[in-house]
Design a protein around this motif. Sequence first.
Motif, PDB file in Angstrom:
ATOM      1  N   THR A  99       1.027  -1.139  -0.247  1.00  0.00           N
ATOM      2  CA  THR A  99       0.160  -0.003  -0.042  1.00  0.00           C
ATOM      3  C   THR A  99       0.784   1.219   0.068  1.00  0.00           C
ATOM      4  N   HIS A 100       0.581   2.079  -0.868  1.00  0.00           N
ATOM      5  CA  HIS A 100       1.110   3.610  -0.760  1.00  0.00           C
ATOM      6  C   HIS A 100       0.139   4.675  -0.547  1.00  0.00           C
ATOM      7  N   ASP A 101       0.548   5.510   0.351  1.00  0.00           N
ATOM      8  CA  ASP A 101      -0.386   6.797   0.380  1.00  0.00           C
ATOM      9  C   ASP A 101       0.294   7.758   0.069  1.00  0.00           C
ATOM     10  N   PHE A 102      -0.139   8.727  -1.151  1.00  0.00           N
ATOM     11  CA  PHE A 102       0.442   9.672  -1.581  1.00  0.00           C
ATOM     12  C   PHE A 102       0.382  10.870  -0.888  1.00  0.00           C
ATOM     13  N   GLY A 103      -0.607  10.970  -0.065  1.00  0.00           N
ATOM     14  CA  GLY A 103      -0.894  12.040   0.780  1.00  0.00           C
ATOM     15  C   GLY A 103      -1.878  13.015  -0.240  1.00  0.00           C
ATOM     16  N   LYS A 104      -1.510  14.193   0.136  1.00  0.00           N
ATOM     17  CA  LYS A 104      -2.387  15.278  -0.555  1.00  0.00           C
ATOM     18  C   LYS A 104      -1.418  15.390  -2.115  1.00  0.00           C
ATOM     19  N   ILE A 105      -2.245  15.489  -3.139  1.00  0.00           N
ATOM     20  CA  ILE A 105      -1.590  15.560  -4.535  1.00  0.00           C
ATOM     21  C   ILE A 105      -2.595  16.609  -5.293  1.00  0.00           C
ATOM     22  N   THR A 106      -1.825  17.362  -6.104  1.00  0.00           N
ATOM     23  CA  THR A 106      -2.734  18.406  -6.827  1.00  0.00           C
ATOM     24  C   THR A 106      -3.381  17.725  -8.353  1.00  0.00           C
ATOM     25  N   VAL A 107      -4.705  18.336  -8.230  1.00  0.00           N
ATOM     26  CA  VAL A 107      -5.616  17.571  -9.447  1.00  0.00           C
ATOM     27  C   VAL A 107      -4.708  17.814 -10.678  1.00  0.00           C
ATOM     28  N   ASN A 108      -4.621  17.082 -11.625  1.00  0.00           N
ATOM     29  CA  ASN A 108      -4.157  17.106 -13.050  1.00  0.00           C
ATOM     30  C   ASN A 108      -2.804  17.013 -13.040  1.00  0.00           C
ATOM     31  N   LYS A 109      -2.184  16.715 -11.958  1.00  0.00           N
ATOM     32  CA  LYS A 109      -0.658  16.397 -12.251  1.00  0.00           C
ATOM     33  C   LYS A 109      -0.355  14.988 -11.512  1.00  0.00           C
ATOM     34  N   PRO A 110       0.091  14.109 -12.672  1.00  0.00           N
ATOM     35  CA  PRO A 110       0.211  12.769 -12.469  1.00  0.00           C
ATOM     36  C   PRO A 110       1.280  12.339 -11.292  1.00  0.00           C
ATOM     37  N   VAL A 111       1.004  11.252 -10.545  1.00  0.00           N
ATOM     38  CA  VAL A 111       2.291  10.920  -9.655  1.00  0.00           C
ATOM     39  C   VAL A 111       2.170   9.158  -9.816  1.00  0.00           C
ATOM     40  N   THR A 112       3.698   9.118  -9.555  1.00  0.00           N
ATOM     41  CA  THR A 112       4.014   7.509  -9.844  1.00  0.00           C
ATOM     42  C   THR A 112       4.331   6.977  -8.582  1.00  0.00           C
ATOM     43  N   TYR A 113       4.375   5.729  -8.109  1.00  0.00           N
ATOM     44  CA  TYR A 113       5.016   5.133  -7.210  1.00  0.00           C
ATOM     45  C   TYR A 113       5.446   3.539  -7.538  1.00  0.00           C
ATOM     46  N   ASP A 114       6.731   3.250  -7.188  1.00  0.00           N
ATOM     47  CA  ASP A 114       7.239   1.987  -7.565  1.00  0.00           C
ATOM     48  C   ASP A 114       7.215   0.958  -6.614  1.00  0.00           C
ATOM     49  N   PHE A 115       6.148  -0.209  -6.818  1.00  0.00           N
ATOM     50  CA  PHE A 115       6.110  -1.196  -5.897  1.00  0.00           C
ATOM     51  C   PHE A 115       7.181  -2.084  -6.083  1.00  0.00           C
ATOM     52  N   LYS A 116       8.267  -2.418  -5.259  1.00  0.00           N
ATOM     53  CA  LYS A 116       9.608  -3.317  -5.396  1.00  0.00           C
ATOM     54  C   LYS A 116       9.143  -4.539  -4.624  1.00  0.00           C
ATOM     55  N   TYR A 117       9.408  -5.520  -5.357  1.00  0.00           N
ATOM     56  CA  TYR A 117       9.352  -6.806  -4.965  1.00  0.00           C
ATOM     57  C   TYR A 117      10.460  -7.805  -5.092  1.00  0.00           C
ATOM     58  N   THR A 118      10.690  -9.005  -4.477  1.00  0.00           N
ATOM     59  CA  THR A 118      11.732  -9.737  -4.605  1.00  0.00           C
ATOM     60  C   THR A 118      11.028 -11.344  -4.677  1.00  0.00           C
ATOM     61  N   ASN A 119      11.736 -12.185  -5.768  1.00  0.00           N
ATOM     62  CA  ASN A 119      11.029 -13.449  -5.760  1.00  0.00           C
ATOM     63  C   ASN A 119      11.667 -14.369  -4.722  1.00  0.00           C
ATOM     64  N   VAL A 120      11.021 -14.726  -3.776  1.00  0.00           N
ATOM     65  CA  VAL A 120      11.565 -15.465  -2.468  1.00  0.00           C
ATOM     66  C   VAL A 120      11.200 -16.874  -2.745  1.00  0.00           C
ATOM     67  N   GLY A 121      10.520 -17.404  -4.012  1.00  0.00           N
ATOM     68  CA  GLY A 121      10.483 -18.838  -4.382  1.00  0.00           C
ATOM     69  C   GLY A 121      11.537 -19.347  -5.048  1.00  0.00           C
ATOM     70  N   GLU A 122      11.580 -20.585  -5.332  1.00  0.00           N
ATOM     71  CA  GLU A 122      12.582 -21.341  -6.061  1.00  0.00           C
ATOM     72  C   GLU A 122      12.521 -21.266  -7.513  1.00  0.00           C
TER      73      GLU A 122
END
Length: 132
Positions: free
Chosen positions: A35-58
């Motif tokens: 989950t990511h909370d951007f907080g307050k962002i301005t209308v009509n201004k795109p925001v991006t977040y990178d969800f990082k993950y690792t493969n912990v399986g075989e």
Amino acid sequence: MKKILVLLTFAMGFGLMANAQTAAKPAEFKFEAETHDFGKITVNKPVTYDFKYTNVGEEPLIITKAEASCGCTVPKYTTVPLKKGETGTISVTFSAAGAPQPFTKTVTVTSNAKTPVKVLYIKGETVAAASK
């Protein structure tokens, strides 16, 4: 005769258990955050977040699709199979339009992981642009 059947049944059961224990663990996600909370962002201004993950399986981890809950959210993801210990990113861009308001959006990720469907969340609140 019954003793032989019981003995064969136990032998087969132990053989299947031993085989199951030596089988490779399937691919599996381990996200830094789901989950990511951007907080307050301005209308009509795109925001991006990178969800990082690792493969912990075989097994190699392969994402087959990532779908957003609406057209205002666009996910992009690592398309190459990730081996054990390798990392990837699901980049989520949110473009707020309309009246200022709180928002919660989801991205549903489908893969060959032990948990084949994973849901990621973004949230925040849109605010009007500051007037000059």
